[in-house]
Write a protein that holds these residues in place. Structure first.
Motif, PDB file in Angstrom:
ATOM      1  N   LEU A 132     -11.482  21.856  19.912  1.00 41.07           N
ATOM      2  CA  LEU A 132     -12.936  21.779  19.807  1.00 41.07           C
ATOM      3  C   LEU A 132     -13.404  20.927  18.634  1.00 41.07           C
ATOM      4  O   LEU A 132     -14.595  20.914  18.328  1.00 41.07           O
ATOM      5  N   SER A 133     -12.498  20.238  17.985  1.00 39.78           N
ATOM      6  CA  SER A 133     -12.894  19.363  16.881  1.00 39.78           C
ATOM      7  C   SER A 133     -13.691  18.179  17.425  1.00 39.78           C
ATOM      8  O   SER A 133     -13.478  17.755  18.571  1.00 39.78           O
ATOM      9  N   PRO A 134     -14.628  17.636  16.652  1.00 42.63           N
ATOM     10  CA  PRO A 134     -15.453  16.512  17.136  1.00 42.63           C
ATOM     11  C   PRO A 134     -14.624  15.339  17.643  1.00 42.63           C
ATOM     12  O   PRO A 134     -14.941  14.740  18.673  1.00 42.63           O
ATOM     13  N   GLY A 135     -13.574  15.014  16.923  1.00 47.07           N
ATOM     14  CA  GLY A 135     -12.736  13.893  17.337  1.00 47.07           C
ATOM     15  C   GLY A 135     -12.056  14.139  18.670  1.00 47.07           C
ATOM     16  O   GLY A 135     -11.964  13.243  19.514  1.00 47.07           O
ATOM     17  N   ASN A 136     -11.584  15.372  18.879  1.00 52.60           N
ATOM     18  CA  ASN A 136     -10.903  15.688  20.133  1.00 52.60           C
ATOM     19  C   ASN A 136     -11.883  15.768  21.298  1.00 52.60           C
ATOM     20  O   ASN A 136     -11.547  15.410  22.426  1.00 52.60           O
ATOM     21  N   ILE A 137     -13.098  16.246  21.026  1.00 50.89           N
ATOM     22  CA  ILE A 137     -14.119  16.287  22.089  1.00 50.89           C
ATOM     23  C   ILE A 137     -14.470  14.876  22.537  1.00 50.89           C
ATOM     24  O   ILE A 137     -14.626  14.613  23.738  1.00 50.89           O
ATOM     25  N   GLN A 138     -14.584  13.949  21.579  1.00 40.64           N
ATOM     26  CA  GLN A 138     -14.814  12.554  21.939  1.00 40.64           C
ATOM     27  C   GLN A 138     -13.671  12.020  22.796  1.00 40.64           C
ATOM     28  O   GLN A 138     -13.890  11.299  23.776  1.00 40.64           O
ATOM     29  N   LEU A 139     -12.449  12.398  22.432  1.00 38.29           N
ATOM     30  CA  LEU A 139     -11.280  11.954  23.195  1.00 38.29           C
ATOM     31  C   LEU A 139     -11.317  12.504  24.617  1.00 38.29           C
ATOM     32  O   LEU A 139     -11.025  11.781  25.576  1.00 38.29           O
ATOM     33  N   LEU A 140     -11.707  13.775  24.768  1.00 41.22           N
ATOM     34  CA  LEU A 140     -11.802  14.379  26.092  1.00 41.22           C
ATOM     35  C   LEU A 140     -12.816  13.647  26.957  1.00 41.22           C
ATOM     36  O   LEU A 140     -12.580  13.401  28.149  1.00 41.22           O
ATOM     37  N   ILE A 141     -13.949  13.298  26.364  1.00 40.20           N
ATOM     38  CA  ILE A 141     -15.002  12.607  27.117  1.00 40.20           C
ATOM     39  C   ILE A 141     -14.530  11.228  27.558  1.00 40.20           C
ATOM     40  O   ILE A 141     -14.673  10.846  28.727  1.00 40.20           O
ATOM     41  N   THR A 142     -13.949  10.469  26.630  1.00 41.18           N
ATOM     42  CA  THR A 142     -13.513   9.110  26.965  1.00 41.18           C
ATOM     43  C   THR A 142     -12.394   9.121  28.010  1.00 41.18           C
ATOM     44  O   THR A 142     -12.343   8.243  28.874  1.00 41.18           O
ATOM     45  N   GLN A 143     -11.530  10.119  27.954  1.00 39.85           N
ATOM     46  CA  GLN A 143     -10.431  10.191  28.915  1.00 39.85           C
ATOM     47  C   GLN A 143     -10.880  10.754  30.262  1.00 39.85           C
ATOM     48  O   GLN A 143     -10.136  10.672  31.237  1.00 39.85           O
ATOM     49  N   SER A 144     -12.065  11.351  30.310  1.00 37.94           N
ATOM     50  CA  SER A 144     -12.580  11.916  31.563  1.00 37.94           C
ATOM     51  C   SER A 144     -13.344  10.891  32.386  1.00 37.94           C
ATOM     52  O   SER A 144     -13.555  11.094  33.591  1.00 37.94           O
ATOM     53  N   VAL A 145     -13.782   9.805  31.770  1.00 33.98           N
ATOM     54  CA  VAL A 145     -14.661   8.846  32.440  1.00 33.98           C
ATOM     55  C   VAL A 145     -13.990   8.220  33.657  1.00 33.98           C
ATOM     56  O   VAL A 145     -14.577   8.150  34.745  1.00 33.98           O
ATOM     57  N   PHE A 146     -12.757   7.766  33.497  1.00 32.73           N
ATOM     58  CA  PHE A 146     -12.083   7.083  34.607  1.00 32.73           C
ATOM     59  C   PHE A 146     -11.907   7.999  35.807  1.00 32.73           C
ATOM     60  O   PHE A 146     -12.276   7.644  36.936  1.00 32.73           O
ATOM     61  N   SER A 147     -11.366   9.195  35.579  1.00 35.67           N
ATOM     62  CA  SER A 147     -11.144  10.111  36.703  1.00 35.67           C
ATOM     63  C   SER A 147     -12.455  10.544  37.344  1.00 35.67           C
ATOM     64  O   SER A 147     -12.535  10.724  38.563  1.00 35.67           O
ATOM     65  N   ALA A 148     -13.520  10.685  36.533  1.00 37.63           N
ATOM     66  CA  ALA A 148     -14.816  11.088  37.080  1.00 37.63           C
ATOM     67  C   ALA A 148     -15.379  10.011  38.006  1.00 37.63           C
ATOM     68  O   ALA A 148     -15.807  10.310  39.137  1.00 37.63           O
ATOM     69  N   PHE A 149     -15.381   8.765  37.564  1.00 38.40           N
ATOM     70  CA  PHE A 149     -15.942   7.691  38.382  1.00 38.40           C
ATOM     71  C   PHE A 149     -15.091   7.432  39.625  1.00 38.40           C
ATOM     72  O   PHE A 149     -15.632   7.191  40.713  1.00 38.40           O
ATOM     73  N   ILE A 150     -13.764   7.486  39.473  1.00 37.84           N
ATOM     74  CA  ILE A 150     -12.909   7.304  40.645  1.00 37.84           C
ATOM     75  C   ILE A 150     -13.139   8.446  41.629  1.00 37.84           C
ATOM     76  O   ILE A 150     -13.186   8.245  42.847  1.00 37.84           O
ATOM     77  N   SER A 151     -13.307   9.662  41.112  1.00 41.35           N
ATOM     78  CA  SER A 151     -13.538  10.826  41.978  1.00 41.35           C
ATOM     79  C   SER A 151     -14.879  10.736  42.676  1.00 41.35           C
ATOM     80  O   SER A 151     -14.996  11.094  43.858  1.00 41.35           O
TER      81      SER A 151
END
Length: 287
Positions: A4-23
């Motif tokens: 839940l650290s700010p840096g890790n949350i940013q990482l989760l968001i950036t890594q979710s973008v590709f799978s979200a748009f492809i989905s």
């Protein structure tokens, strides 16, 4: 706490973008009854076309954006046309096109480059950073929700996918709807490909159907969202599913679980479980 650290949350968001748009793209394509397994190969080929025009031919961001999206749309239309016009199962057309696009990418880059077949995006990677990817995720979700849940084309796509004969009796043009759904899906896939290329700086060519692994996370998200379509809309399910799948891998990485082995086993288990849940839900509806 590190999750839940700010840096890790940013990482989760950036890594979710590709799978979200492809989905989201798969959502529009698959809902019409088309099972296209060439999407991963399409992403790889189109990304390299965009990188080539942006970085190597000097077109900059316009080359990256326009050529990537245009390529995805064209290749997706070719695949869907093969299935619809030739009246062959869409998954067969997709597999065939995947092999063709993988070969074109590998052979084309080998002929263009010397010593390597990897194009790298170095100067034009601003779209792959935070908060650009967060903004893209929010805008993508809004557009996907409106088109899927409120626009007539979204209802038509689902009608054609659920019962083509009934849809045609209602005056819906089956072929036109499938092709339009493929265009809408390709636009989402193209945008996701741009952001992933900007984030990673490259899209490595593969062969022997290796491109399927590119969309495996997105496929898991689509199945996951479909499993809970009774409770939430598919577009919302895709957003939540993308973040959930990314979070699972993130936690496993933080726990030291090696990628490529146990992480992939877990992903496979998720896909099977979601397929089972979806099958049970469908069976109940039919009854």
């Amino acid at each position: 706490f590190k999750l839940l650290s700010p840096g890790n949350i940013q990482l989760l968001i950036t890594q979710s973008v590709f799978s979200a748009f492809i989905s989201w793209g798969m959502m529009f394509i698959f809902s019409s009854g088309i099972t296209d397994l060439s999407i991963g190969a399409n992403c790889i080929l189109s990304a390299n076309v965009g990188i080539l025009f942006a970085e190597y031919l000097g077109w900059g961001y316009p080359g990256l954006i326009i050529m990537t999206i245009l390529s995805v749309v064209i290749f997706e239309q070719i695949t869907v046309h093969c299935a619809v016009t030739l009246k062959i199962p869409s998954w067969i057309a997709g597999l065939g096109m995947a092999l063709v696009m993988e070969s074109v990418t590998t052979a084309g880059l080998s002929a263009y480059l010397s010593g390597t077949n990897i194009l790298r995006l170095d100067k034009y990677r601003a779209l792959g950073k935070f908060p650009a990817m967060l903004i893209a995720l929010v805008i993508g979700f809004i557009i996907a929700s409106i088109v899927s849940d409120r626009a007539a084309i979204g209802n038509n796509i689902r009608a054609v996918g659920s019962s083509p004969h009934v849809a045609e009796a209602m005056g819906i043009n089956k072929k036109k709807t499938i092709l339009l759904g493929a265009v809408i899906g390709a636009l989402f896939i193209g945008v996701g490909t741009i952001f992933q290329a900007s984030y990673a700086g490259k899209f490595i060519p593969v062969s022997g159907m290796g491109s399927l692994s590119t969309i495996f996370n997105a496929l898991a998200v689509v199945l996951l969202s479909g499993s809970f379509a009774k409770y939430i809309s598919t577009s919302v399910g895709v957003l939540l599913g993308s973040i959930l799948v990314t979070s699972i891998f993130n936690v496993l990485t933080l726990l030291g679980v090696p990628s490529g082995t146990w992480q992939q086993i877990l992903l496979g288990a998720i896909v099977i479980a979601c397929g089972m849940i979806s099958g049970v839900r469908t069976k109940g509806v039919v009854k």
